[in-house]
Scaffold this active site. Structure first.
Site, PDB file in Angstrom:
ATOM      1  NE  ARG A  58      45.922 -12.463 -32.760  1.00 19.92           N
ATOM      2  CZ  ARG A  58      45.988 -11.166 -32.974  1.00 19.92           C
ATOM      3  NH1 ARG A  58      45.041 -10.372 -32.517  1.00 19.92           N
ATOM      4  NH2 ARG A  58      47.000 -10.649 -33.633  1.00 19.92           N
ATOM      5  CD  GLN A  76      46.789  -2.335 -32.708  1.00 14.41           C
ATOM      6  OE1 GLN A  76      46.860  -1.137 -32.986  1.00 14.41           O
ATOM      7  NE2 GLN A  76      45.871  -3.142 -33.167  1.00 14.41           N
ATOM      8  NE  ARG A  81      48.592  -6.103 -26.977  1.00 13.95           N
ATOM      9  CZ  ARG A  81      48.075  -6.326 -28.182  1.00 13.95           C
ATOM     10  NH1 ARG A  81      47.001  -7.089 -28.322  1.00 13.95           N
ATOM     11  NH2 ARG A  81      48.637  -5.795 -29.241  1.00 13.95           N
ATOM     12  CG  HIS A 159      41.218  -6.841 -27.510  1.00 13.61           C
ATOM     13  ND1 HIS A 159      40.762  -7.904 -28.266  1.00 13.61           N
ATOM     14  CD2 HIS A 159      41.609  -5.906 -28.399  1.00 13.61           C
ATOM     15  CE1 HIS A 159      40.898  -7.617 -29.546  1.00 13.61           C
ATOM     16  NE2 HIS A 159      41.398  -6.412 -29.659  1.00 13.61           N
ATOM     17  CG  ASP A 204      38.306  -2.702 -36.055  1.00 18.93           C
ATOM     18  OD1 ASP A 204      39.493  -2.706 -36.442  1.00 18.93           O
ATOM     19  OD2 ASP A 204      37.955  -2.435 -34.893  1.00 18.93           O
ATOM     20  CD  GLU A 263      38.036  -5.300 -28.479  1.00 16.87           C
ATOM     21  OE1 GLU A 263      38.766  -4.335 -28.193  1.00 16.87           O
ATOM     22  OE2 GLU A 263      38.014  -5.825 -29.596  1.00 16.87           O
TER      23      GLU A 263
HETATM   24  O1  TA6 Z   1      39.889  -4.409 -31.046  1.00 11.11           O
HETATM   25  C1  TA6 Z   1      39.956  -4.116 -32.373  1.00 11.11           C
HETATM   26  C2  TA6 Z   1      41.392  -3.914 -32.805  1.00 11.11           C
HETATM   27  O2  TA6 Z   1      41.839  -2.629 -32.499  1.00 11.11           O
HETATM   28  C3  TA6 Z   1      41.429  -4.208 -34.302  1.00 11.11           C
HETATM   29  O3  TA6 Z   1      41.626  -3.029 -35.022  1.00 11.11           O
HETATM   30  C4  TA6 Z   1      42.558  -5.220 -34.437  1.00 11.11           C
HETATM   31  O4  TA6 Z   1      43.776  -4.548 -34.656  1.00 11.11           O
HETATM   32  C5  TA6 Z   1      42.499  -5.912 -33.081  1.00 11.11           C
HETATM   33  O5  TA6 Z   1      42.291  -4.842 -32.168  1.00 11.11           O
HETATM   34  C6  TA6 Z   1      43.669  -6.803 -32.770  1.00 11.11           C
HETATM   35  O6  TA6 Z   1      44.791  -6.070 -32.405  1.00 11.11           O
HETATM   36  P1  TA6 Z   1      46.137  -6.906 -32.036  1.00 11.11           P
HETATM   37  O7  TA6 Z   1      47.171  -5.873 -31.771  1.00 11.11           O
HETATM   38  O8  TA6 Z   1      45.820  -7.733 -30.822  1.00 11.11           O
HETATM   39  O9  TA6 Z   1      46.408  -7.773 -33.234  1.00 11.11           O
END
Ligand code: TA6
Length: 296
Positions: A58, A76, A81, A159, A204, A263
């Site tokens: 994180r 996601q 990563r 990111h 966001d 990002e």
């Molecule tokens: O970059 C924005 C995003 O897509 C947010 O919607 C939030 O989910 C963030 O990424 C963090 O994602 P993660 O999977 O690292 O917790």
């Protein structure tokens, strides 16, 4: 140099002769630290970050590939990563000979497991370098190495979590009047207002067709981050704010006040590569003194 980081994970430390430095974990090809020549940390890394695969670290600069966010069927932000990268000791030459002396080349290729969830062969080469002035550069080269002649399509983001003194005194310049997709409103399309972006709640947003240069101004530190990008037309701006911060186990309740994600990304128009084709996406971060005064 290569050493052991948190939980014994392999980490590379880059040092520039004038004192700036950066750290990148082979896990995720993940930059976790970028310090200026005064040893000040410029990236945000959560005090509760979990350095344990498969959980993403994180903070720092997670690499989102082959999918940004939930724009597709993968987990996601894809899986780059969440994988252990290797050091690439013999990368193909970089056409633009970077003047940087402090750099490392990493490479990621799909495992058999990866091919089950994303059936495409690729070589993802990532160069992380520090310029003599202490700028941090990330260059990604992604090549389609499919033997079956199939093209593949992906979305991508660096990111980046910037460290800021106080989110309520940060302004972002360069995204005024642009269209954006609001992730908090069903990804609906809106148009940004005409002056610098400031922050007083969760945000966001995926800004579309953004300029090469975006500035993030930190009032208290009198410092401006300049993000320059190439091959990455979009820019995501994210701060979870209080409620979402409390809901993340690997993020301190108050930490949203001291970070902002901006990002460099390619999301609106996914990138398609035919076999043999290579895509390049670059971001360069600088931290410069700024005379910005709040409300200017
Ligand atoms: O970059 C924005 C995003 O897509 C947010 O919607 C939030 O989910 C963030 O990424 C963090 O994602 P993660 O999977 O690292 O917790």
């Amino acid at each position: 140099e290569l050493c052991k980081g948190i939980n014994g994970l392999d980490k590379i430390v880059l040092r520039e002769v004038r004192g700036s430095s950066a750290e990148v974990y082979l896990y995720g090809g993940h930059v976790t630290s970028w310090k200026n020549d005064h040893g000040e940390e410029l990236l945000f890394l959560s005090s509760k970050a979990i350095f344990k695969p498969p959980k993403a670290i994180r903070g720092g600069i997670p690499i989102c590939f082959p999918q940004f966010s939930n724009h597709g069927s993968l987990e996601q932000h894809g899986f780059a990563r969440n994988r252990i990268w290797s050091i690439d000791n013999d990368p193909p030459p970089f056409p633009t000979s970077t003047s940087a002396k402090a750099f490392v080349d990493l490479i990621l290729k799909p495992t058999e497991e990866d091919l089950k969830i994303w059936p495409h062969s690729f070589e993802f080469r990532l160069r992380i370098s520090l310029s003599p002035a202490g700028d941090l550069m990330l260059t990604s080269r992604i090549r389609n190495t499919n033997a079956d002649g199939k093209p593949f399509t992906f979305t991508f983001a660096y990111h980046t979590y910037f460290s800021v003194s106080d989110i309520s005194e940060v302004r972002v310049e360069g995204l005024e009047t642009l269209d954006y997709l609001d992730n908090l409103q069903n990804k609906e399309r809106f148009t940004e207002q005409g002056d610098a972006i400031t922050f007083e709640a969760e945000v966001d947003k995926i800004y579309l067709g953004t300029p090469t240069k975006i500035a993030i101004l930190d009032h208290e530190k009198k410092r401006t981050f300049v993000l320059r990008k190439d091959g990455l037309p979009d820019a995501v701006v994210w701060n979870p704010w209080e409620k979402k911060a409390k809901a993340m186990a690997d993020f301190g309740d108050e930490e949203y006040k001291h970070m902002l994600c901006v990002e460099a990304a390619a999301v609106e128009k996914p990138i398609t590569l035919k076999p043999g084709e290579e895509w390049r996406g670059r971001q360069e971060l600088s931290a410069v003194p700024s005379s910005y005064c709040s409300g200017q």
